[in-house]
Design an enzyme around this catalytic site. Sequence first.
Site, short mmCIF file in Angstrom:
data_model
loop_
_atom_site.label_atom_id
_atom_site.label_comp_id
_atom_site.label_asym_id
_atom_site.label_seq_id
_atom_site.Cartn_x
_atom_site.Cartn_y
_atom_site.Cartn_z
N LYS A 1 0.86 -1.19 0.00
CA LYS A 1 0.00 0.00 0.00
C LYS A 1 0.89 1.23 0.00
O LYS A 1 2.06 1.20 0.39
CB LYS A 1 -0.94 0.02 1.21
CG LYS A 1 -0.26 0.02 2.59
CD LYS A 1 0.24 1.36 3.10
CE LYS A 1 0.85 1.25 4.49
NZ LYS A 1 1.61 2.46 4.89
N GLY B 1 3.47 -1.52 4.23
CA GLY B 1 2.43 -2.35 4.86
C GLY B 1 2.63 -3.83 4.71
O GLY B 1 1.66 -4.59 4.82
N GLY B 2 3.85 -4.28 4.47
CA GLY B 2 4.08 -5.69 4.17
C GLY B 2 3.56 -6.65 5.22
O GLY B 2 2.82 -7.60 4.90
N ASP C 1 -3.18 -1.15 10.46
CA ASP C 1 -3.29 -1.14 8.99
C ASP C 1 -3.92 -2.42 8.43
O ASP C 1 -4.22 -2.48 7.24
CB ASP C 1 -1.92 -0.96 8.35
CG ASP C 1 -1.37 0.45 8.48
OD1 ASP C 1 -2.12 1.32 8.96
OD2 ASP C 1 -0.21 0.67 8.12
#
Length: 283
Positions: A10, A105-106, A141
Amino acid sequence: MMTHWPSPAKLNLFLYITGQRADGYHTLQTLFQFLDYGDTLHIEPRHDGEIHLLTPVTGVENEDNLIVRAARLLMKVASESGRLPAGSGADISIEKRLPMGGGLGGGSSNAATVLVALNHLWQCGLSIDELATLGLTLGADVPVFVRGHAAFAEGVGEILTPVNPPEKWYLVAHPGVSIPTPVIFKDPQLPRNTPKRSIDTLLKCEFSNDCEVIARKRFREVDAALSWLLEYAPSRLTGTGACVFAEFDTESCARQVLEQAPEWLNAFVAKGVNLSPLHRELL
């Protein structure tokens, strides 16, 4: 049966810190958009109730990995509500493309993909709302990845409103450092009083990121990466960094700049998408 599951990156197209709560968490306004680029999870169902992560992540114990935590959380909640078929388990491996501490955002995306995929493979029948609620306990997130649509986020990032910003092309660059989120949020000079504005107002303004000034000050690599990108296109930090990105109207323009990237910069080109690649696979 689908065994390869996208776990997309993201970008925070903008990020503003509007305050800090008594519990220390920061309130914010941010715009999430997915990229058609990310990790891939390979998930094979097991029938002995075991969860095995076959590709350990360096420096992270398996039981602390968000992938394993998400799988065990779904297993626990589905079991307690009588929705977990007997013997449900999984072998999970990951093709890792997204950097740790990169602001893409991994880890959150990995957790969301596990929740969505195992709910599907195990046929638990939890709703997206239920999965998003579970995801929030794993990280702020995670819900946006579970819901799978570009979103305007408020609160500590958990109040989501679906939006459809332009799907531009991005050159995303990792400057070779990892920035732990607390390093940015604990900095006394971080702006914490940006006025709250409506989504309509924010979408008409020039986008920026309140964390960028701190990341550039504390990490010269981030400053150098942004200085280089800004010569070519509007560019900024994503999340709390360390990745930075430049936006382009066409893929060819982005790739022309990529070809000129300095050797010390690890960069790629990807398209911004409002529907997550994970959810596109499920349609």
